[in-house]
Design an enzyme around this catalytic site. Structure first.
Site, PDB file in Angstrom:
ATOM      1  N   CYS A   1     -25.717   5.723  -8.482  1.00 28.45           N
ATOM      2  CA  CYS A   1     -25.276   5.401  -9.839  1.00 28.45           C
ATOM      3  C   CYS A   1     -25.240   3.892 -10.097  1.00 28.45           C
ATOM      4  O   CYS A   1     -24.598   3.147  -9.363  1.00 28.45           O
ATOM      5  CB  CYS A   1     -23.891   5.975 -10.104  1.00 28.45           C
ATOM      6  SG  CYS A   1     -23.380   5.594 -11.786  1.00 28.45           S
TER       7      CYS A   1
ATOM      8  N   PRO B   1     -28.232  15.687 -11.581  1.00 29.14           N
ATOM      9  CA  PRO B   1     -26.864  15.407 -12.014  1.00 29.14           C
ATOM     10  C   PRO B   1     -26.913  14.373 -13.123  1.00 29.14           C
ATOM     11  O   PRO B   1     -27.563  13.341 -12.970  1.00 29.14           O
ATOM     12  CB  PRO B   1     -26.213  14.813 -10.752  1.00 29.14           C
ATOM     13  CG  PRO B   1     -27.346  14.283  -9.939  1.00 29.14           C
ATOM     14  CD  PRO B   1     -28.530  15.145 -10.255  1.00 29.14           C
TER      15      PRO B   1
ATOM     16  N   ARG C   1     -34.065  13.071 -17.438  1.00 25.47           N
ATOM     17  CA  ARG C   1     -34.286  12.854 -18.873  1.00 25.47           C
ATOM     18  C   ARG C   1     -35.330  13.787 -19.477  1.00 25.47           C
ATOM     19  O   ARG C   1     -35.270  14.115 -20.655  1.00 25.47           O
ATOM     20  CB  ARG C   1     -34.659  11.378 -19.114  1.00 25.47           C
ATOM     21  CG  ARG C   1     -33.496  10.421 -18.850  1.00 25.47           C
ATOM     22  CD  ARG C   1     -33.967   8.989 -18.758  1.00 25.47           C
ATOM     23  NE  ARG C   1     -34.879   8.806 -17.621  1.00 25.47           N
ATOM     24  CZ  ARG C   1     -35.590   7.724 -17.408  1.00 25.47           C
ATOM     25  NH1 ARG C   1     -35.514   6.714 -18.244  1.00 25.47           N
ATOM     26  NH2 ARG C   1     -36.386   7.645 -16.346  1.00 25.47           N
TER      27      ARG C   1
ATOM     28  N   ASN D   1     -37.593  12.118  -7.385  1.00 24.49           N
ATOM     29  CA  ASN D   1     -36.975  11.961  -8.697  1.00 24.49           C
ATOM     30  C   ASN D   1     -37.402  10.634  -9.328  1.00 24.49           C
ATOM     31  O   ASN D   1     -37.502   9.624  -8.644  1.00 24.49           O
ATOM     32  CB  ASN D   1     -35.443  12.009  -8.545  1.00 24.49           C
ATOM     33  CG  ASN D   1     -34.695  11.675  -9.828  1.00 24.49           C
ATOM     34  OD1 ASN D   1     -33.858  10.774  -9.854  1.00 24.49           O
ATOM     35  ND2 ASN D   1     -34.986  12.392 -10.890  1.00 24.49           N
TER      36      ASN D   1
END
Ligand SMILES: Cc1cc2nc3c(=O)[nH]c(=O)nc-3n(C[C@H](O)[C@H](O)[C@H](O)COP(=O)(O)O)c2cc1C
Length: 329
Positions: free
Chosen positions: A102, A17, A227, A202
């Protein structure tokens, strides 16, 4: 250890995401290039429950993107539950993912995203409320902790599993680290070891070889790429080849890169509308597709000033025929 949604391969590759990047056109493209699962940008639970048009538009996806997770964030269990119920009824993705990772100030200030990592009772309250509000599987995406003193990926992950998360993605950095330093893959290995649900690794996977190395070093059930996919949906194709024991296909030529960039641009204009704003927001992708080509710096600089698709086509065709960057009109 089974994923709670249908995946066609033993070690699925996830497109991460990413706000402003993992929009429907890029998700679709990455699915075609071999991403096995995609996730929406994070959507505000408040925006969803308020019926914000912009947020609802961001939740829409094409059937071809499946399996897809819609990611939501917020710090109010009741609002998160309402958002999950709405997403389930209106969009019916394959799963609902909760963002506990986040690091962006605006989100954290309201205790959303990684802000929740300071309060694991709240994390569990949110997961339980969301799981009770949807028939879909609920998954979570976390960081290793809020800061070094709260760094406890295994403890956090166990609490998530206990509250009902059906799969977990770990970005192995703390919120305070933002994107600095290296992701600690050994923390992914520890979480894999401790949990019964599938763990998706991740952080810092930038090549197809990294995918294989992360899998080998951590035993993760799936690998998520953020990325490393910028201007490079080929990373999924290449990683799949390596995982299957096949040689990595040849790197895309300039022409292939441009063709894909234009396809991505056309899809974006179709979905977002052919406006100057869309063109401006798309410039970053153009720059990423040009990375690594001879004369990339000048080419990227030129692409960062385009206003229309026709201009992009001209720049690409001039570059392919002359190897030079077209001067601005
Ligand atoms: C531009 C950008 C936007 C991101 N937006 C989100 C998001 O909406 N939700 C989320 O969970 N993570 C988000 N992330 C974090 C990524 O999903 C991922 O965890 C992080 O970039 C580490 O993976 P990487 O090393 O492969 O980039 C974002 C990252 C970037 C670079």
């Amino acid at each position: 250890m089974e994923f709670p949604f249908r995946v066609a391969v033993p070690v699925p590759l996830f497109l991460a995401p990413m706000a402003g990047v993992s929009e429907a056109p890029f998700r679709l493209l990455c699915r075609r290039f071999g991403a096995d699962v995609v996730v929406s940008e994070f959507l505000s639970s408040e925006g969803l429950r308020r019926g914000s048009e912009r947020t609802l538009r961001m939740a829409a996806f094409d059937a071809e993107e499946r399996p897809i997770g819609i990611q939501i964030f917020g710090s109010e269990p009741a609002a998160m539950a309402e958002a999950a119920a709405l997403v389930t009824d209106v969009f019916a993705p394959d799963y609902v993912d909760i963002n506990f990772g986040c690091p962006v100030k605006k989100v954290v200030k309201r205790n959303g995203g990684s802000g929740c990592l300071k309060d694991l009772d709240l994390v569990q309250g949110i997961i339980r409320a969301v799981a009770a509000a949807t028939r879909l599987p609920v998954t979570v995406k976390i960081r290793s902790g809020w800061d070094e003193s709260h760094r406890d990926p295994v403890g956090i992950a166990l609490r998530c599993q206990e509250a009902g998360a059906r799969a977990l993605t770990l970005h192995a950095r703390t919120r305070t680290e933002m994107f600095s330093g290296a992701a600690r893959w050994e923390e992914i290995a520890s979480v894999v070891e401790a949990l019964e649900i599938p763990v998706i690794g991740n952080g810092d996977v930038t090549t197809a070889a990294d995918v294989v190395r992360m899998r080998r070093e951590t035993g993760c059930a799936g690998v998520m790429i953020a990325r490393g996919s910028f201007g490079n949906p080929w990373i999924f194709r290449d990683a799949r080849a390596l995982l299957d024991g096949r040689p990595v296909p040849l790197a895309p030529t300039a022409e292939e890169r441009f063709r894909t960039a234009l396809e991505h641009a056309r899809l974006t204009l179709a979905v977002e509308g052919d406006t100057p704003k869309t063109a401006m927001e798309f410039r970053k992708h153009l720059g990423w597709y040009a990375r690594g080509l001879p004369g990339a710096a000048a080419l990227r600089e030129r692409l960062h000033r385009v206003a229309t698709l026709a201009e992009v086509e001209q720049i690409f065709s001039h570059y392919l025929t002359s190897g030079e960057v077209l001067a601005p009109a």
